[in-house]
Scaffold this active site. Structure first.
Site, PDB file in Angstrom:
ATOM      1  N   TYR A 152       0.830  -1.204   0.000  1.00 32.31           N
ATOM      2  CA  TYR A 152       0.000   0.000   0.000  1.00 32.31           C
ATOM      3  C   TYR A 152       0.869   1.260   0.000  1.00 32.31           C
ATOM      4  O   TYR A 152       0.646   2.173  -0.803  1.00 32.31           O
ATOM      5  CB  TYR A 152      -0.936  -0.016   1.212  1.00 32.31           C
ATOM      6  N   LYS A 156       0.959   4.035  -3.058  1.00 29.64           N
ATOM      7  CA  LYS A 156       0.509   5.413  -2.862  1.00 29.64           C
ATOM      8  C   LYS A 156       1.660   6.411  -3.044  1.00 29.64           C
ATOM      9  O   LYS A 156       1.444   7.539  -3.501  1.00 29.64           O
ATOM     10  CB  LYS A 156      -0.161   5.575  -1.494  1.00 29.64           C
TER      11      LYS A 156
END
Length: 174
Positions: A152, A156
């Site tokens: 993640y 991002k």
């Protein structure tokens, strides 16, 4: 946002749904994109019942042909595309030793590659129209890492870099 035509990915739930509903309340035509056709249809119906303008286009942002179809259907229906909100995302949490290659690749495919594909698909149409707006949803986790969020955080952070690059490329063309 009256007279704006805005595609919102990840519109079937969470942040994407809230953004789509807010845009519709502000009188934009909203194109709802996500994988769940049933949820999209329910949300589109609710927006239309409230007096808004919504089109549901089931789309997997990791599939280039589906993203291209999303843009084509938007242009066919509205003749323009003035905004894009990339909100589709996944956030699997696992220690690095339990992050499978499949989990890693899926997270980057949805969060990063999906954002790229959608930006690229709308780009030329916005340039030809003299401008447009793209909002890419990232996360503080893209700048400040967290344990057990390996995929993640990486995805991002990549969205942040992509967005900054697009801003520089897009500034001269609106």
């Amino acid at each position: 946002l009256q007279d704006q035509v805005i595609v919102v990915t990840g519109a079937s739930q969470g942040i994407g749904r809230s953004i789509a509903e807010a845009c519709a309340r502000e009188r934009a035509a909203v194109i709802l994109a996500a994988r769940s056709a049933d949820r999209l249809a329910t949300i589109a119906d609710a927006i239309r019942t409230a007096g808004g303008n919504a089109l549901a286009v089931p789309t997997d942002v990791t599939v280039e042909a589906q993203v291209e179809r999303l843009v084509a259907q938007t242009l066919d229906r509205y003749g323009q595309l003035t905004g894009l909100v990339n909100s589709a995302g996944v956030s699997p949490l696992a220690p690095v030793t339990e992050t499978s290659l499949e989990m890693w690749q899926h997270t980057l495919a949805v969060n990063t590659t999906g954002t790229f594909l959608c930006c690229r698909a709308v780009w030329k149409h916005m340039v030809e129209a003299g401008g447009g707006s793209i909002l890419n949803i990232s996360s503080g986790a893209g700048k400040r890492a967290h344990a057990e969020w390996v995929a993640y955080c990486a995805s991002k952070g990549a969205v942040m870099g992509l967005t900054e690059s697009l801003a520089l490329e897009g500034f001269p063309v609106g």
